[in-house]
Design a protein around this motif. Structure first.
Motif, PDB file in Angstrom:
ATOM      1  N   HIS A  44       0.783  -1.222   0.000  1.00 11.49           N
ATOM      2  CA  HIS A  44       0.000   0.000   0.000  1.00 11.49           C
ATOM      3  C   HIS A  44       0.825   1.288   0.000  1.00 11.49           C
ATOM      4  N   TYR A  45       2.119   1.224  -0.096  1.00 12.68           N
ATOM      5  CA  TYR A  45       2.923   2.443  -0.144  1.00 12.68           C
ATOM      6  C   TYR A  45       4.065   2.257  -1.122  1.00 12.68           C
ATOM      7  N   GLU A  46       4.643   3.371  -1.531  1.00 12.87           N
ATOM      8  CA  GLU A  46       5.748   3.341  -2.490  1.00 12.87           C
ATOM      9  C   GLU A  46       6.780   4.390  -2.110  1.00 12.87           C
ATOM     10  N   ILE A  47       8.009   4.164  -2.546  1.00 14.12           N
ATOM     11  CA  ILE A  47       9.075   5.163  -2.447  1.00 14.12           C
ATOM     12  C   ILE A  47       8.934   6.037  -3.691  1.00 14.12           C
ATOM     13  N   VAL A  48       8.905   7.351  -3.500  1.00 12.02           N
ATOM     14  CA  VAL A  48       8.675   8.270  -4.615  1.00 12.02           C
ATOM     15  C   VAL A  48       9.801   9.301  -4.703  1.00 12.02           C
ATOM     16  N   THR A  49       9.997   9.815  -5.912  1.00 12.64           N
ATOM     17  CA  THR A  49      11.012  10.846  -6.147  1.00 12.64           C
ATOM     18  C   THR A  49      10.411  11.993  -6.942  1.00 12.64           C
ATOM     19  N   ILE A 129       1.034  13.616   5.000  1.00 11.43           N
ATOM     20  CA  ILE A 129       1.180  12.997   3.681  1.00 11.43           C
ATOM     21  C   ILE A 129       1.076  14.069   2.591  1.00 11.43           C
ATOM     22  N   GLU A 130       0.173  15.011   2.777  1.00  9.87           N
ATOM     23  CA  GLU A 130      -0.011  16.084   1.787  1.00  9.87           C
ATOM     24  C   GLU A 130       1.250  16.928   1.660  1.00  9.87           C
ATOM     25  N   GLU A 131       1.869  17.228   2.799  1.00 17.28           N
ATOM     26  CA  GLU A 131       3.110  17.997   2.773  1.00 17.28           C
ATOM     27  C   GLU A 131       4.234  17.183   2.124  1.00 17.28           C
ATOM     28  N   MET A 132       4.266  15.868   2.385  1.00 19.29           N
ATOM     29  CA  MET A 132       5.263  14.993   1.755  1.00 19.29           C
ATOM     30  C   MET A 132       5.107  15.037   0.241  1.00 19.29           C
ATOM     31  N   LEU A 133       3.890  14.904  -0.248  1.00 23.64           N
ATOM     32  CA  LEU A 133       3.632  14.947  -1.686  1.00 23.64           C
ATOM     33  C   LEU A 133       4.075  16.280  -2.271  1.00 23.64           C
ATOM     34  N   ASN A 138       7.935  19.194  -5.594  1.00 30.90           N
ATOM     35  CA  ASN A 138       8.462  20.527  -5.911  1.00 30.90           C
ATOM     36  C   ASN A 138       9.916  20.767  -5.521  1.00 30.90           C
ATOM     37  N   THR A 139      10.609  19.757  -5.018  1.00 31.26           N
ATOM     38  CA  THR A 139      12.008  19.915  -4.621  1.00 31.26           C
ATOM     39  C   THR A 139      12.896  19.074  -5.537  1.00 31.26           C
ATOM     40  N   PRO A 140      13.797  19.699  -6.285  1.00 36.27           N
ATOM     41  CA  PRO A 140      14.694  18.927  -7.157  1.00 36.27           C
ATOM     42  C   PRO A 140      15.523  17.918  -6.348  1.00 36.27           C
ATOM     43  N   GLY A 141      15.608  16.688  -6.833  1.00 37.76           N
ATOM     44  CA  GLY A 141      16.392  15.646  -6.182  1.00 37.76           C
ATOM     45  C   GLY A 141      15.716  15.006  -4.981  1.00 37.76           C
ATOM     46  N   ALA A 142      14.440  15.286  -4.763  1.00 36.14           N
ATOM     47  CA  ALA A 142      13.736  14.817  -3.562  1.00 36.14           C
ATOM     48  C   ALA A 142      13.365  13.348  -3.634  1.00 36.14           C
ATOM     49  N   ILE A 143      13.350  12.726  -2.457  1.00 33.79           N
ATOM     50  CA  ILE A 143      12.882  11.356  -2.298  1.00 33.79           C
ATOM     51  C   ILE A 143      12.076  11.287  -1.008  1.00 33.79           C
ATOM     52  N   GLY A 144      11.050  10.461  -1.023  1.00 34.10           N
ATOM     53  CA  GLY A 144      10.201  10.267   0.143  1.00 34.10           C
ATOM     54  C   GLY A 144       9.367   9.011  -0.055  1.00 34.10           C
ATOM     55  N   TYR A 145       8.264   8.928   0.646  1.00 33.35           N
ATOM     56  CA  TYR A 145       7.370   7.772   0.533  1.00 33.35           C
ATOM     57  C   TYR A 145       5.942   8.236   0.732  1.00 33.35           C
ATOM     58  N   ASN A 152       0.328  10.719  -7.293  1.00 36.26           N
ATOM     59  CA  ASN A 152      -0.234  11.266  -8.526  1.00 36.26           C
ATOM     60  C   ASN A 152       0.886  11.456  -9.552  1.00 36.26           C
ATOM     61  N   GLU A 153       0.557  12.139 -10.650  1.00 37.46           N
ATOM     62  CA  GLU A 153       1.520  12.312 -11.742  1.00 37.46           C
ATOM     63  C   GLU A 153       2.634  13.298 -11.412  1.00 37.46           C
ATOM     64  N   ASN A 154       2.588  13.951 -10.264  1.00 34.85           N
ATOM     65  CA  ASN A 154       3.622  14.916  -9.883  1.00 34.85           C
ATOM     66  C   ASN A 154       4.862  14.277  -9.269  1.00 34.85           C
ATOM     67  N   VAL A 155       4.837  12.961  -9.040  1.00 35.16           N
ATOM     68  CA  VAL A 155       5.989  12.236  -8.486  1.00 35.16           C
ATOM     69  C   VAL A 155       6.216  10.965  -9.273  1.00 35.16           C
ATOM     70  N   ASN A 156       7.447  10.462  -9.211  1.00 33.72           N
ATOM     71  CA  ASN A 156       7.791   9.180  -9.846  1.00 33.72           C
ATOM     72  C   ASN A 156       7.881   8.100  -8.765  1.00 33.72           C
ATOM     73  N   VAL A 157       7.446   6.907  -9.095  1.00 30.17           N
ATOM     74  CA  VAL A 157       7.526   5.775  -8.191  1.00 30.17           C
ATOM     75  C   VAL A 157       8.815   5.012  -8.488  1.00 30.17           C
ATOM     76  N   LEU A 158       9.612   4.753  -7.451  1.00 31.60           N
ATOM     77  CA  LEU A 158      10.855   3.996  -7.615  1.00 31.60           C
ATOM     78  C   LEU A 158      10.590   2.507  -7.441  1.00 31.60           C
ATOM     79  N   GLN A 159      11.231   1.718  -8.279  1.00 24.99           N
ATOM     80  CA  GLN A 159      11.184   0.273  -8.118  1.00 24.99           C
ATOM     81  C   GLN A 159      12.350  -0.105  -7.207  1.00 24.99           C
TER      82      GLN A 159
END
Length: 161
Positions: A44-49, A129-133, A138-145, A152-159
């Protein structure tokens, strides 16, 4: 020993046996619930960049290095900005234990050591969670979960391999 004593012992033995079966069945049921919950939680969760990060997959060791603040730049030279939720947050606990294979207090200890020794910085803590998204998007080089429902389409999901 007469027939009366034998009948009482037999009833006690049958009662004990059925009670033991009940306890065993209940314990087995609880175990199955625990296994199902772990599988469900991990899905139910993903690492996002941030979308500008070119990496699409990371190893568990690389992910652990990023979240322990020892890996500081992406392969293209962009500075890695790590965002985390509070140590008590359910999502933070799940990511720490299941993806990073460490307890949240171990991460906190690592970050505190970096800060107090003056050799590094702790990740940026967000309050929701909203602040994390928002921060990751909006931060270059950012990673979170994030929970999958919040991606949504504003972040990439890492495998994670």
């Amino acid at each position: 020993m007469n027939l009366f004593h034998f009948s009482i012992q037999a009833r006690i033995s049958l009662y004990s046996l059925s009670r033991a079966r009940s306890y065993f069945g209940f314990a087995l049921f609880i175990c199955f619930l625990g296994v199902k919950a772990d599988v469900r939680a991990n899905d139910h969760y993903e690492i996002v960049t941030n979308p500008n990060v070119s990496e699409t997959a990371l190893t568990v060791n690389s992910l652990r290095s990023i979240f322990s603040m020892s890996l500081k730049t992406w392969p293209d030279g962009t500075k890695i900005r790590v965002f985390v939720l509070s140590d008590e947050d359910k999502l933070h606990k799940a990511v720490s234990k299941e993806k990073l294979n460490v307890f949240p207090y171990q991460l906190r200890s690592t970050w505190d050591r970096l800060v107090f020794s003056g050799t590094g910085q702790a990740p940026v803590r967000v309050n929701s969670i909203e602040e994390m998204l928002d921060k990751v998007a909006n931060t270059p080089g950012a990673i979170g979960y994030l929970w999958r429902a919040n991606i949504n389409e504003n972040v990439n999901v890492l495998q994670i391999k």
